[in-house]
Design a protein around this motif. Structure first.
Motif, PDB file in Angstrom:
ATOM      1  N   GLN A 102       1.983  -8.715   3.004  1.00 16.43           N
ATOM      2  CA  GLN A 102       2.406  -8.907   4.393  1.00 16.43           C
ATOM      3  C   GLN A 102       1.261  -8.829   5.397  1.00 16.43           C
ATOM      4  N   VAL A 130       3.534 -12.783  10.210  1.00 15.91           N
ATOM      5  CA  VAL A 130       2.260 -13.449  10.430  1.00 15.91           C
ATOM      6  C   VAL A 130       1.981 -13.554  11.927  1.00 15.91           C
ATOM      7  N   GLN A 185       9.833 -18.540  11.305  1.00 17.69           N
ATOM      8  CA  GLN A 185       9.381 -18.244   9.946  1.00 17.69           C
ATOM      9  C   GLN A 185       8.203 -17.268   9.953  1.00 17.69           C
ATOM     10  N   GLY A 245      -0.398 -11.617   6.322  1.00 15.76           N
ATOM     11  CA  GLY A 245      -0.482 -12.902   7.003  1.00 15.76           C
ATOM     12  C   GLY A 245      -1.637 -13.740   6.502  1.00 15.76           C
ATOM     13  N   LEU A 246      -1.961 -14.772   7.279  1.00 18.86           N
ATOM     14  CA  LEU A 246      -3.029 -15.680   6.891  1.00 18.86           C
ATOM     15  C   LEU A 246      -4.342 -15.159   7.442  1.00 18.86           C
ATOM     16  N   ARG A 253       9.219 -13.782  11.074  1.00 18.31           N
ATOM     17  CA  ARG A 253       9.925 -13.071  10.015  1.00 18.31           C
ATOM     18  C   ARG A 253       8.944 -12.559   8.958  1.00 18.31           C
ATOM     19  N   ARG A 254       7.908 -13.386   8.655  1.00 21.73           N
ATOM     20  CA  ARG A 254       6.912 -12.993   7.661  1.00 21.73           C
ATOM     21  C   ARG A 254       5.925 -11.972   8.194  1.00 21.73           C
ATOM     22  N   GLU A 308       3.291 -12.813   1.433  1.00 20.06           N
ATOM     23  CA  GLU A 308       4.598 -12.269   1.085  1.00 20.06           C
ATOM     24  C   GLU A 308       4.521 -10.822   0.604  1.00 20.06           C
TER      25      GLU A 308
END
Lengths: 292, 280, 306
Positions: A138, B77, B71, A140-141, B74-75, A135
């Protein structure tokens, strides 16, 4: 009459005692047997079928025959990165608590923090990982997100083992070093840490093994996927590890050989965790032999 | 003067063609796809074919449930989020995602599935509704063995669930609890549960119907691609690739490839999905 | 003192450098220790801050006491997390009921009964058990235990509280067992000798002398085991069935706090009531775990005072 009663009571007590002793033995033996059986079950169903292709192969989502290469690599990569971040901090904190900390409020606060941090459920570190890396930053994973979240998990245990093993060094060693005119810093690095090395490395292997097998943190902060190619060392690749893959394959995957892959992954995971516990001690033996 | 203009125009055109050609040949970058597990097999096949043509594009594809697709986009990812409904519009239960663009992939047929040991082969829409709303709880009530029905539902956020509820169950409210009720978080869990639970009933997209389970007919109509195209089998929905704004670069190239003739007439058909234009 | 004086008189650049690096290192160590506190406080603060946002949209009473967990993105959504709190409490209690007698029994066996050589073999084996990753426990639970439970109880599905509690019991066994073992071992030998001298059997000695003397250690062992059971995620996710419903029996799919967080967190947008509600579940776990640790500390401090 009284004597007879006593006699009966003690006879009953003896029978109880006998019964208790037997049941404790049974309990002890069953437990040991059970643990060994579990280890055997995991390794038996997987390890004999593990091939080199499986260990370094790419995973497959649809066809049979997928490997675990990128996940296994991620497991090592994430574990090592998390240790690189957490070792200096934990060692510093451990040295502070063992060598410097005066008996005051600050010290007891720090102690409460270490204990508190060690009780934080691992999923909370995962949630923090999501909030921070997905978040806020930003990104990501990713590997880096997973590693840093995992580093937070490592901190308290690593601090505790550092403190304990440094504290275990006899005071006379330090006094000898001071008598020779060494500063505190020199004493810590040249005398205390080498002597405490055995404890430090045992503790480190404990933490490394746990980090290697951790899944809740990684699922949230690193995701369930690994990089699409082998030997990808980018910090921003997806950060899924072998432990997460085991869960993914067992419950989510649709490949026809999911069961075999799960068995093999479990065996490899357990094997590596056990190996970490042994491998870390090898340099130790080597060092001890050199010292003799 | 005119001549010069024409020459310049020609040169410009030549250059731009060259530029486009060069761009097409050297597409590179990395694409992460996340979202619907119903579309996962198709996306993986697309990845295989696309990266064979564009080796400089790195792709990671995964799937859990539809909602995680938009989702993740939007993030930030993922570049592409696959979803079994058009997430740029409001659908029952889900608000639209602002700023996302929907790109159609293919039509997905969904099938009702039971364990392969189950003698039942057909259920009417009313029987299905009664099973999923808890009115029918034993297989003997629909012509099967005397055994309790284990209802397997997909968890909230599943596109398969959205489509199945709307088209097979006529929008009925599925039961939410009970001793013989289970929720699956992805198509994989659904498949595993039905395969390992003898009296289970569930639903999944057609491509996932493999060993250990069988697809039931709906009102007497078998779930086949042909029956979807001739409109006699109604349980299907479009799958979408959601992107943040209009796609660019490698992402655009990938979407163009998936929507292109080669892929639509090849892998899409082969994997029991239905090409975009096939259903009139 | 003399040494300091003599070195101080020979003040050289080298000396200053040593003094300086000595100080820098000390500050580095203090800084590291403080980093740990900062990490803990930021985690508590952030989890709390995010979690509390739930209550801008959901009533506190509804969140804790309603059993109606039906989250979503429209007006009909309800956030009754009671199911998960009850699930976690039931699961933890059930785990303790199963594991405490066995673990304390093992500890008694190791500390009081087993011959030295057996002790030295069994202790490392128990330590090994701590090191096994939780997914492996979950994997064993899913592949062996769940079908077994379904068969024994004659139910369609074997997932549920019982399977989860059995897996967790195995996981906390070494934690409770080894710490209790240490505290039983620490009971002074003279206590036992006094009991034997009064004609007590071994059983009587253990129950009336040794265990009471070691009770603080055993209680902290049980609490530490409890924190592990509370926070365990993946092993539970794999065997609990993951249906947000209140368990009416031990073999009915249900959910607990940790399993529900991990199953739903990936599917929800960060800025949503749903996400805040999940964060508050994490925050609740965190608070309970911290309280338990404070409790252990109080117990240990008291035993030090005595």
């Amino acid at each position: 009459m009284q004597n007879l009663k006593d006699f009966k009571a003690s006879k009953l007590a003896k029978i109880f005692n006998q019964f208790f002793m037997v049941s404790m033995w049974v309990l002890g033996i069953i437990t040991v047997f059970f643990v060994l059986l579990l280890l055997f079950l995991i390794l038996k169903d997987g390890l004999p079928y593990v091939t080199w292709d499986f260990v370094i192969g790419l995973p497959s989502e649809i066809d049979a025959g997928g490997g675990i290469g990128p996940m296994l690599l991620n497991s090592f990569y994430v574990t090592i990165l998390s240790l690189l971040v957490s070792i200096p901090i934990s060692l510093g904190a451990g040295i502070y608590l063992a060598e410097y900390a005066p008996d005051n409020k600050l010290t007891s606060t720090i102690r409460v923090c270490v204990e508190g941090l060690s009780s934080v459920p691992s999923i909370v570190f995962g949630l923090i990982g999501i909030a921070l890396f997905v978040e806020y930053f930003q990104i990501g994973l990713t590997i880096i997100g997973a590693s840093l979240s995992l580093a937070m998990l490592n901190l308290p245990l690593l601090t505790r083992v550092s403190e304990e093993s440094i504290r275990a060094v006899p005071h006379s060693y330090r006094e000898g070093s001071y008598a020779l005119g060494a500063t505190k810093l020199q004493t810590i690095f040249k005398v205390v840490i080498p002597v405490a090395m055995r404890g430090l490395i045992t503790g480190l292997s404990l933490v490394a093994g746990r980090a290697f097998g951790e899944s809740a943190v990684i699922i949230l902060a690193g995701g369930v996927n690994a990089s699409a190619e082998m030997w990808d060392f980018s910090l921003f690749s997806p950060g899924g590890t072998l432990a997460v893959h085991l869960w993914y394959v067992q419950s989510e995957a649709i490949v026809p050989d999911a069961k075999e892959i799960a068995h093999k992954s479990a065996a490899v995971l357990l094997f590596v965790v056990l190996a970490i516990n042994l491998l870390f001690r090898i340099p130790l033996w080597w060092m001890e032999r050199k010292m003799k | 003067m005119k001549k010069i203009t024409i020459v310049m125009l020609a040169v410009a055109m030549f250059l731009s063609i060259f530029a486009i050609g060069a761009q097409a040949r050297t597409v590179s970058g990395s694409i992460t796809i996340n979202g619907s597990s119903a579309l996962l097999p198709l996306m993986l096949q697309a990845k295989k074919e696309f990266t064979a043509r564009n080796p400089r594009v790195k792709m990671a594809v995964s799937g859990t449930s539809s909602i995680s697709g938009p989702q993740s986009v939007r993030r930030g990812v993922a570049q592409i989020g696959t979803c079994d409904w058009d997430a740029s519009t409001n659908v029952p239960g889900f608000k639209k995602f602002d700023g996302l663009v929907a790109n159609k992939v293919a039509a997905i047929p969904f099938a009702t599935i039971v364990n392969s040991a189950n003698p039942v082969n057909n259920l009417t829409q009313q029987q299905l509704i009664d099973i999923y709303t808890g009115k029918i709880t034993n297989w003997s009530q629909v012509g099967g063995n005397d055994a309790p029905i284990v209802v397997v539902n997909r968890a909230f956020g599943s596109g398969t669930r959205v489509n199945y509820t709307a088209k097979a169950l006529n929008g009925a409210t599925i039961i939410r609890s009970g001793a013989n009720y289970k929720e699956a978080s992805s198509s994989g869990v659904m498949a595993t549960t039905v395969r390992t639970t003898p009296n289970a009933i569930g639903y999944i997209d057609l491509v996932y119907v493999t060993s250990g389970m069988k697809a039931l007919s709906f009102n007497g109509v078998a779930p086949t691609v042909a029956n979807v195209i001739n409109k006699s089998y109604p349980i299907w929905g479009y799958g979408y690739m959601m992107t943040k704004g209009q796609p660019t670069g490698a992402t655009k190239a990938f979407i163009d490839f998936v929507q292109g003739k080669t892929f639509q007439n090849g892998a899409v058909k082969k994997m029991k999905f239905i090409p975009i234009g096939a259903i009139k | 003192m003399q040494q300091t004086n003599s070195t101080a008189s020979k003040m050289s650049g080298r000396h200053w450098r040593l003094m300086f690096s000595d100080q820098v290192f000390k500050w580095f160590c203090l800084f590291s220790a403080i980093v740990l506190c900062v990490v803990l406080f930021s985690i508590v603060f952030f989890m709390g801050k995010t979690g509390v946002l739930t209550f801008e949209f959901v009533k506190v009473t509804e969140y804790f006491f309603s059993l109606n967990w039906n989250p979503g993105f429209d007006e009909t959504a309800t956030y009754g997390a009671g199911i998960f709190f009850i699930g976690t409490i039931l699961l933890t209690l059930l785990t303790l009921i199963i594991s405490v007698p066995i673990s304390v029994g093992i500890a008694v066996f190791l500390a009081e009964i087993a011959p030295t050589r057996l002790k030295e073999t069994v202790r490392p084996i128990l330590d090994l058990l701590v090191g096994i990753p939780s997914v492996i426990y979950g994997f064993l639970g899913l592949t062996i235990l769940v079908p077994f439970v379904a068969k024994v109880f004659g139910t369609q599905l074997g997932d549920g509280l019982l399977a989860a509690a059995l897996v967790l019991s195995l996981m906390v066994l070494p934690t409770i067992g080894r710490i209790s073992d240490d505290s039983i071992e620490a009971v002074p030998q003279k206590y036992r000798e006094a009991a034997y001298a009064m004609g007590c059997t071994k059983l009587q000695t253990i129950f009336f002398v040794v265990l009471p003397a070691a009770r603080r250690g055993i209680v902290s062992a049980i609490i530490l085991g409890m924190t592990r059971a509370l926070g365990e995620t993946m092993a539970v996710v794999m065997v609990i069935g993951n249906v947000p419903q209140l368990a009416e029996s031990l073999v009915q799919p249900t959910s607990v706090l940790t399993s529900n967080i991990v199953m739903q967190i990936m599917a929800v947008p960060f800025e949503s009531t749903w996400n805040y509600a999940l964060f508050f579940m994490g925050f609740s776990l965190l608070v309970v775990a911290l309280l338990l640790i404070v409790f252990v500390r109080i117990i240990n401090n008291r035993s030090e005072v005595q």
